[in-house]
Write a protein that holds these residues in place. Sequence first.
Motif, PDB file in Angstrom:
ATOM      1  N   THR A   1       0.836  -1.267   0.146  1.00  0.00           N
ATOM      2  CA  THR A   1       0.111  -0.011   0.211  1.00  0.00           C
ATOM      3  C   THR A   1       1.078   1.228  -0.062  1.00  0.00           C
ATOM      4  OG1 THR A   1      -0.128   0.222   2.496  1.00  0.00           O
ATOM      5  CG2 THR A   1      -1.802  -1.167   1.294  1.00  0.00           C
ATOM      6  N   GLN A   2       0.367   2.252  -0.235  1.00  0.00           N
ATOM      7  CA  GLN A   2       1.208   3.518  -0.237  1.00  0.00           C
ATOM      8  C   GLN A   2       1.891   4.080   0.870  1.00  0.00           C
ATOM      9  OE1 GLN A   2      -1.772   5.620  -2.440  1.00  0.00           O
ATOM     10  NE2 GLN A   2      -2.218   6.927  -0.608  1.00  0.00           N
ATOM     11  N   HIS A   3       1.417   3.519   1.893  1.00  0.00           N
ATOM     12  CA  HIS A   3       1.655   3.838   3.320  1.00  0.00           C
ATOM     13  C   HIS A   3       2.932   3.031   3.851  1.00  0.00           C
ATOM     14  CE1 HIS A   3      -1.308   6.556   3.626  1.00  0.00           C
ATOM     15  NE2 HIS A   3      -2.204   5.923   3.380  1.00  0.00           N
ATOM     16  N   GLU A   4       3.385   1.761   3.251  1.00  0.00           N
ATOM     17  CA  GLU A   4       4.015   1.022   3.630  1.00  0.00           C
ATOM     18  C   GLU A   4       5.481   1.199   2.790  1.00  0.00           C
ATOM     19  OE1 GLU A   4       1.558  -2.969   4.773  1.00  0.00           O
ATOM     20  OE2 GLU A   4       2.262  -2.724   2.678  1.00  0.00           O
ATOM     21  N   GLN A   5       6.655   1.146   3.792  1.00  0.00           N
ATOM     22  CA  GLN A   5       7.892   0.977   2.962  1.00  0.00           C
ATOM     23  C   GLN A   5       8.420  -0.373   2.826  1.00  0.00           C
ATOM     24  OE1 GLN A   5      10.747   3.403   5.212  1.00  0.00           O
ATOM     25  NE2 GLN A   5      12.389   2.993   3.774  1.00  0.00           N
ATOM     26  N   ILE A   6       8.751  -0.553   1.682  1.00  0.00           N
ATOM     27  CA  ILE A   6       9.319  -1.941   1.315  1.00  0.00           C
ATOM     28  C   ILE A   6      10.900  -2.076   1.841  1.00  0.00           C
ATOM     29  CG2 ILE A   6      10.020  -3.621  -0.282  1.00  0.00           C
ATOM     30  CD1 ILE A   6       7.618  -2.264  -1.987  1.00  0.00           C
ATOM     31  N   PRO A   7      11.044  -3.020   2.575  1.00  0.00           N
ATOM     32  CA  PRO A   7      12.476  -3.162   3.137  1.00  0.00           C
ATOM     33  C   PRO A   7      13.575  -3.489   1.970  1.00  0.00           C
ATOM     34  CG  PRO A   7      11.167  -4.902   3.944  1.00  0.00           C
ATOM     35  CD  PRO A   7      10.302  -4.178   3.148  1.00  0.00           C
ATOM     36  N   ASP A   8      14.817  -3.052   2.233  1.00  0.00           N
ATOM     37  CA  ASP A   8      15.757  -3.626   1.188  1.00  0.00           C
ATOM     38  C   ASP A   8      15.969  -5.174   1.168  1.00  0.00           C
ATOM     39  OD1 ASP A   8      16.156  -0.972   0.534  1.00  0.00           O
ATOM     40  OD2 ASP A   8      17.767  -0.669   1.918  1.00  0.00           O
ATOM     41  N   GLU A   9      16.226  -5.679  -0.136  1.00  0.00           N
ATOM     42  CA  GLU A   9      16.763  -7.122  -0.139  1.00  0.00           C
ATOM     43  C   GLU A   9      18.016  -7.281   0.781  1.00  0.00           C
ATOM     44  OE1 GLU A   9      17.122 -10.645  -3.249  1.00  0.00           O
ATOM     45  OE2 GLU A   9      17.045  -8.682  -4.086  1.00  0.00           O
ATOM     46  N   VAL A  10      18.018  -8.313   1.489  1.00  0.00           N
ATOM     47  CA  VAL A  10      19.044  -8.759   2.354  1.00  0.00           C
ATOM     48  C   VAL A  10      20.012  -9.882   1.608  1.00  0.00           C
ATOM     49  CG1 VAL A  10      19.931  -9.657   4.486  1.00  0.00           C
ATOM     50  CG2 VAL A  10      18.027  -8.331   4.467  1.00  0.00           C
TER      51      VAL A  10
ATOM     52  N   PHE B   1      35.211 -14.897  13.058  1.00  0.00           N
ATOM     53  CA  PHE B   1      34.254 -15.363  11.902  1.00  0.00           C
ATOM     54  C   PHE B   1      34.222 -14.117  11.139  1.00  0.00           C
ATOM     55  CE2 PHE B   1      30.255 -15.820   9.452  1.00  0.00           C
ATOM     56  CZ  PHE B   1      30.145 -16.981   9.668  1.00  0.00           C
ATOM     57  N   TYR B   2      34.610 -14.126   9.834  1.00  0.00           N
ATOM     58  CA  TYR B   2      34.948 -13.080   8.783  1.00  0.00           C
ATOM     59  C   TYR B   2      33.907 -13.491   7.833  1.00  0.00           C
ATOM     60  CZ  TYR B   2      39.098 -11.947  11.494  1.00  0.00           C
ATOM     61  OH  TYR B   2      39.790 -11.566  12.545  1.00  0.00           O
ATOM     62  N   ALA B   3      33.013 -12.426   7.643  1.00  0.00           N
ATOM     63  CA  ALA B   3      32.051 -12.312   6.554  1.00  0.00           C
ATOM     64  C   ALA B   3      31.900 -10.980   5.730  1.00  0.00           C
ATOM     65  CB  ALA B   3      30.955 -13.050   6.768  1.00  0.00           C
ATOM     66  N   ASP B   4      31.573 -10.857   4.499  1.00  0.00           N
ATOM     67  CA  ASP B   4      31.264  -9.708   3.732  1.00  0.00           C
ATOM     68  C   ASP B   4      29.767  -9.455   3.700  1.00  0.00           C
ATOM     69  OD1 ASP B   4      34.146  -8.916   3.415  1.00  0.00           O
ATOM     70  OD2 ASP B   4      33.974 -10.211   1.680  1.00  0.00           O
ATOM     71  N   TYR B   5      29.439  -8.309   3.633  1.00  0.00           N
ATOM     72  CA  TYR B   5      27.908  -8.208   3.203  1.00  0.00           C
ATOM     73  C   TYR B   5      26.988  -8.518   4.454  1.00  0.00           C
ATOM     74  CZ  TYR B   5      29.968  -8.557  -1.399  1.00  0.00           C
ATOM     75  OH  TYR B   5      30.720  -8.269  -2.512  1.00  0.00           O
ATOM     76  N   THR B   6      27.608  -8.109   5.580  1.00  0.00           N
ATOM     77  CA  THR B   6      26.765  -8.361   6.830  1.00  0.00           C
ATOM     78  C   THR B   6      25.854  -7.098   7.243  1.00  0.00           C
ATOM     79  OG1 THR B   6      28.571  -7.844   8.300  1.00  0.00           O
ATOM     80  CG2 THR B   6      28.260 -10.065   7.899  1.00  0.00           C
ATOM     81  N   ASP B   7      24.654  -7.509   7.903  1.00  0.00           N
ATOM     82  CA  ASP B   7      23.887  -6.242   8.233  1.00  0.00           C
ATOM     83  C   ASP B   7      24.083  -6.406   9.917  1.00  0.00           C
ATOM     84  OD1 ASP B   7      22.270  -8.338   9.392  1.00  0.00           O
ATOM     85  OD2 ASP B   7      20.452  -7.873   7.837  1.00  0.00           O
TER      86      ASP B   7
END
Length: 152
Positions: free
Chosen positions: A64-73, A90-96
């Motif tokens: 709906t126009q009021h919802e913000q779509i989250p980014d793809e993880v 533990f080393y990893a790239d592209y973590t959030d």
Amino acid sequence: MAFDNYDNFEKYLKETYPKMYDDVYCGVYIDKGWYHLIDTLSEIIHNHVKSSNNARQYYIERQTQHEQIPDEVEYPKVSQIKEKYGMLRFYADYTDKYMDGVIDMAEKMSCHICEVCGAKGELRTTGWWKTLCDKHYNDSIERPQHVEYHPV
């Protein structure tokens, strides 16, 4: 799941979490006592990415126009798993932020898990910092060389 050697563990990781352990050789330099910890950490991260992207898809389909779509993880790319100063690294790239938090938690938990057998352990030193249970600590005192690493 019990892993009796590194080859089986590496194969399991690549088959179970292919998007995390796929392209690049991931250096794993730990003993088998921490294999279960790495498996659990990988499962938590994998489930986080999967559920985040499922939620994103849900919002796209029902937007709906009021919802913000989250980014793809993205699935993180694990580059190295090792022991340093007796702790897991533990080393990893592209973590959030969520992944960084569970990685930090697993690294701190490793100070309480024997790297050799997976039993309750403590961070100890016999010349090298290692997290060991009483049995493996006493074995390392009787045999003064540091705990042997497998070529993992």
